[in-house]
Motif scaffolding. Structure first.
Motif, short mmCIF file in Angstrom:
data_model
loop_
_atom_site.label_atom_id
_atom_site.label_comp_id
_atom_site.label_asym_id
_atom_site.label_seq_id
_atom_site.Cartn_x
_atom_site.Cartn_y
_atom_site.Cartn_z
N SER A 48 46.34 18.31 -50.13
CA SER A 48 45.07 18.94 -50.48
C SER A 48 43.97 18.38 -49.60
N LEU A 49 42.75 18.86 -49.85
CA LEU A 49 41.58 18.30 -49.19
C LEU A 49 40.94 17.27 -50.13
N HIS A 50 40.47 16.20 -49.55
CA HIS A 50 39.87 15.12 -50.32
C HIS A 50 38.46 14.86 -49.79
N ARG A 51 37.60 14.38 -50.68
CA ARG A 51 36.28 13.91 -50.29
C ARG A 51 36.36 12.39 -50.27
N ILE A 52 36.28 11.81 -49.09
CA ILE A 52 36.46 10.37 -48.97
C ILE A 52 35.18 9.71 -48.50
N HIS A 53 35.01 8.48 -48.90
CA HIS A 53 33.86 7.67 -48.48
C HIS A 53 34.38 6.28 -48.14
N PRO A 54 34.60 5.99 -46.85
CA PRO A 54 35.16 4.69 -46.47
C PRO A 54 34.20 3.56 -46.81
N PRO A 55 34.73 2.37 -47.04
CA PRO A 55 33.87 1.20 -47.29
C PRO A 55 33.02 0.90 -46.06
N PRO A 56 31.88 0.25 -46.25
CA PRO A 56 31.05 -0.11 -45.10
C PRO A 56 31.71 -1.16 -44.22
N GLU A 57 31.30 -1.18 -42.95
CA GLU A 57 31.79 -2.20 -42.02
C GLU A 57 31.23 -3.56 -42.41
N GLU A 58 32.02 -4.61 -42.16
CA GLU A 58 31.56 -5.96 -42.48
C GLU A 58 30.29 -6.30 -41.70
N ALA A 59 30.21 -5.84 -40.44
CA ALA A 59 29.02 -6.13 -39.63
C ALA A 59 27.77 -5.51 -40.25
N ASP A 60 27.92 -4.30 -40.80
CA ASP A 60 26.78 -3.64 -41.43
C ASP A 60 26.38 -4.36 -42.73
N ARG A 67 28.74 4.12 -44.81
CA ARG A 67 29.27 5.13 -43.89
C ARG A 67 29.13 6.51 -44.54
N LEU A 68 29.30 7.54 -43.72
CA LEU A 68 29.18 8.91 -44.23
C LEU A 68 30.42 9.30 -45.03
N ALA A 69 30.20 10.05 -46.08
CA ALA A 69 31.31 10.67 -46.80
C ALA A 69 31.74 11.91 -46.02
N VAL A 70 33.04 12.12 -45.92
CA VAL A 70 33.59 13.24 -45.15
C VAL A 70 34.76 13.85 -45.90
N TYR A 71 35.26 14.96 -45.35
CA TYR A 71 36.47 15.58 -45.87
C TYR A 71 37.68 15.07 -45.10
N GLY A 110 31.33 5.06 -52.60
CA GLY A 110 30.03 5.21 -53.25
C GLY A 110 30.13 5.58 -54.72
N LEU A 111 31.19 6.29 -55.09
CA LEU A 111 31.39 6.66 -56.49
C LEU A 111 32.39 5.75 -57.20
N ALA A 112 32.97 4.82 -56.44
CA ALA A 112 33.96 3.89 -57.00
C ALA A 112 35.12 4.66 -57.63
N ARG A 113 35.58 5.73 -56.96
CA ARG A 113 36.70 6.53 -57.46
C ARG A 113 37.90 6.35 -56.53
N ARG A 114 39.08 6.21 -57.12
CA ARG A 114 40.30 6.10 -56.32
C ARG A 114 40.68 7.44 -55.72
N ALA A 115 40.51 8.51 -56.51
CA ALA A 115 40.82 9.86 -56.04
C ALA A 115 39.59 10.74 -56.26
N TYR A 116 39.26 11.52 -55.25
CA TYR A 116 38.08 12.38 -55.39
C TYR A 116 38.21 13.57 -54.45
N THR A 117 37.65 14.70 -54.89
CA THR A 117 37.63 15.90 -54.06
C THR A 117 36.35 16.67 -54.36
N HIS A 118 36.17 17.78 -53.68
CA HIS A 118 35.08 18.71 -53.99
C HIS A 118 35.72 20.00 -54.50
N PHE A 119 35.36 20.35 -55.73
CA PHE A 119 35.94 21.50 -56.41
C PHE A 119 34.89 22.39 -57.04
N GLY A 143 40.04 7.33 -51.21
CA GLY A 143 39.08 6.82 -52.17
C GLY A 143 37.65 7.12 -51.77
N HIS A 144 36.77 6.96 -52.75
CA HIS A 144 35.34 7.21 -52.53
C HIS A 144 34.58 5.95 -52.91
#
Length: 691
Positions: free
Chosen positions: A453-465, A516-520, A529-538, A526-527
């Motif tokens: 499927s398609l997922h809405r993901i938000h990677p964790p921030p970089e340690e440097a940031d 970081r930016l949330a993307v598809y 910013g929302l602290a979700r393990r699984a997330y999508t846009h529906f 995982g997401h």
């Protein structure tokens, strides 16, 4: 063998990275050679040959070549999103774009660790042009006809082959051919009505019209829901169901309702317009929806993803009309935990079209609004209680809750007169909480069955940031754990601590910049910013193509079939790029209008907050305008300033200090709406400190 070659040799032979002590010992150096090793490591790191991470050193990876789509920012620099969706965006300095423009597919030589420790590259070839014309302002430079490009950092010129016709005057917005270098169209002066909208539409390649085939397909659908379709769907027409949207909304793609189940449990029903029953894979409607990938909402113009017959008509959940939907039925306990979820193709009939303002008034005891919607009051109060519990639980789990106001442009007699701050009220939060729950429920259902499927993901921030954020927040009086230990709940704690304090806006801004930016994606990661393990846009298939794809997949699974084959990775990447492009267009037009309004305030003394310190000076955000400008170092006068810490600037001679969050009285010295630039000079002798 010189020291640098010895360092490279030992690092090549190492399985991973080495500390300074390990290199010193491994190279068999004497105490006298210690400084030589230190200097050589600094030189190698400065040239990018060696990378330092904490106390360890490693050889930097060799340059790589990738292809991707280029997006240019107002300052002339840009980013390349690699084809295939793998890896991070590549930063391209303004001096390394090689004439590439937004939408071009380019080949880039990449350093994986540029000046900021992030991927940085140089465009070596334009593989495919995104558009054949350039946009800018016509000008004469030393008598030569030139187009000053909007994207260029300093209004750099695009030289024309010849002077245009007599109807073209200096200062007009024109389109010129990239190959012909001739003016092909004149849009008018920047302040002429409609020119800013037309410029933004063209600059970002936004689609205005639908193809005849797509329009024909949309018009061919009959009104209403047939008896056959009604019989194959769950019937929720008798349920009390409402839409709650903004005052100006036209496409109502979500409706909600609640029913008590006893023992502190509530049945939450989220009904989403079944766009997939109209837009079939491979149809003209589908091709155009995929290409657009999103609706675009400009101040004076909406560019929908679907023709109006669908977006504002057959798919829109209008009050009192039967509509096809896909329903998510969630059992929620009084602690806000979703105990289970069911998914059903359905038919509904909404009882009312409510607005955020109206519902918020009801929540606050407004007697007139309560009288208008008296039959709905028990349901609305139940929704409020349920959403509060769900939100509380989500925030405790680490979901981030930003409270950043958005600019609302207010016009008087056709001219922008002021900019108001639009904040989210509780009615909006109720719908947001319900939509997040529905999106997560669908994602968990599909992921649990290993359905692609398609997922809405938000990677964790970089340690440097996070390290930079930690330093800035410390200067503002807020504490974060070391970067490796920072979780999203730590960031949420800081946001809550800043609430109501003078630094609130700045803290929200800095935390947001570190993310970081949330993307598809076609992979579930995982997401953050929302602290979700699984997330999508529906929940928004009328205006977002990924939601439509997820609807198709879910309905295929519910019917016992297998989802149709599609290139999910390509759809994810394209949708992410189109989403970013639409957001950039919306922001660009809003900023253009605000900067244009600011021209009338040149010479005024205004209050502004220091939001950034960079190489050019202090970046200031004037109160209430949602744009930023520069107070340059030379205009601070009579001293040499140095950074004492990431958020503190100190004059070497006078000891005068400027800090992030300081409020200054400044005079607006100049505004360039076309380049979105604004300059300030001091109005008094120093900053007023935060209190």
């Amino acid at each position: 063998m010189d020291m640098e070659k010895r360092i490279v040799r030992i690092l090549k032979g190492a399985a991973g990275s080495l500390t300074f002590r390990e290199m010193f010992t491994g190279l068999g150096l004497s105490a006298k050679e210690r400084r030589s090793l230190q200097k050589s490591l600094r030189d190698l790191a400065g040239r990018g040959t060696v990378r330092k991470a904490g106390h360890r050193f490693a050889l930097a990876p060799q340059d790589t070549v990738v292809e991707g789509r280029f997006s240019q920012a107002q300052g002339g620099f840009g980013f390349v999103a690699p084809r295939g969706g793998g890896g991070r965006d590549i930063f391209i300095p303004a001096s390394s774009t090689s004439g590439a423009m937004t939408g071009d597919v380019v080949r880039v030589t990449v350093k994986k660790h540029g000046r900021e420790g992030k991927p940085e590259g140089r465009v070596t070839r334009i593989v495919e042009r995104g558009r054949e014309t350039v946009l800018g302002v016509y000008s004469l430079r030393s008598g030569r006809p030139t187009v000053l490009l909007f994207e260029a950092a300093g209004g750099e010129g695009f030289a024309l082959q010849e002077a245009p016709g007599p109807g073209v005057r200096e200062g007009m917005v024109v389109a010129a051919g990239r190959d012909t270098r001739r003016v092909e169209e004149v849009l008018g002066f920047p302040d002429d009505p409609g020119v800013d909208v037309e410029t933004v539409v063209r600059r970002y390649g936004l689609a205005r019209e639908f193809s005849p085939q797509a329009r024909t397909e949309a018009e061919a659908f009959p009104d209403g829901v047939s008896a056959e379709e009604r019989g194959s769907r769950a019937d929720f027409r008798s349920w009390t169901t409402v839409t709650i949207d903004g005052e100006t909304a036209q496409d109502f793609d979500d409706a909600v309702g609640v029913r008590p189940l006893g023992s502190g449990r509530t049945l939450l029903a989220v009904h989403i317009a079944d766009v997939s029953s109209f837009v079939r894979p491979g149809s003209a409607l589908d091709r155009e929806a995929r290409e657009r990938a999103t609706s675009v909402y400009l101040p004076d113009l909406t560019l929908p993803m679907l023709p109006e017959r669908l977006s504002n008509g057959l798919c829109s959940l209008r009050p009192g009309e039967e509509r096809k939907t896909v329903s998510v039925l969630m059992e929620v306990d009084d602690g806000g935990r979703v105990l289970g979820a069911e998914f059903k193709p359905s038919v509904i009939r909404t009882a009312a079209r409510l607005t955020y303002t109206s519902v918020f008034k009801i929540f606050n005891g407004d007697p007139e609004e309560a009288k208008r919607f008296r039959p709905l009051l028990p349901d609305l109060e139940a929704m409020r209680v349920l959403a509060r519990a769900m939100r509380k639980r989500r925030l405790e789990e680490g979901s981030l809750d930003f409270d950043l106001p958005e600019p609302l442009l207010v016009y008087e007699q056709g001219r922008l007169s002021r900019v108001d701050a639009g904040r989210q009220n509780e009615a909006q939060k109720v719908i947001e909480d319900f939509m997040i729950a529905a999106n997560e429920a669908v994602a968990s259902y599909l992921e649990g069955r290993r359905i692609p499927s398609l997922h809405r993901i938000h990677p964790p921030p970089e340690e440097a940031d996070l390290e930079k954020l930690r330093d800035v927040l410390f200067g503002l009086g807020f504490v974060l754990p070391p970067p490796r230990k920072v979780a999203s709940r730590d960031l949420q704690r800081v946001l809550e601590e800043a609430e109501g304090r003078p630094e609130e806006r700045l803290v929200n801004r800095e935390v947001l910049r570190a993310l970081r930016l949330a993307v598809y994606s076609d992979e579930s990661r995982g997401h953050y910013g929302l602290a979700r393990r699984a997330y999508t846009h529906f929940t928004s298939p009328i205006r977002r193509y990924p939601d439509l794809v997820v609807h198709r997949i879910l309905k295929d699974v519910l019917s016992g079939g297998k989802p149709g084959k599609s290139d999910l990775a390509a759809t994810a990447l394209h949708s992410s790029l189109q989403e970013r492009n639409a957001a950039a267009a919306e922001n660009d037009l809003v900023e253009w209008r605000i900067f244009r309004m600011m021209k009338s305030k040149v010479g005024d003394t205004i209050s502004a907050v220091v939001v950034e310190i960079n190489k050019a000076g202090l970046v200031l955000a004037p109160d209430g305008y949602f744009v930023e400008g520069l107070l340059a170092f030379p205009d601070l006068g009579g001293d040499y300033y140095r950074l004492k810490s990431p958020g503190t600037l100190v004059g070497r001679r006078t000891g005068r200090m400027f800090r992030l969050g300081d409020r200054l009285n400044v005079v607006l010295a100049g505004v360039d709406p076309m380049l979105r630039r604004m300059t300030f000079v001091p109005a008094d002798s120093g900053p007023r400190r935060r209190k």
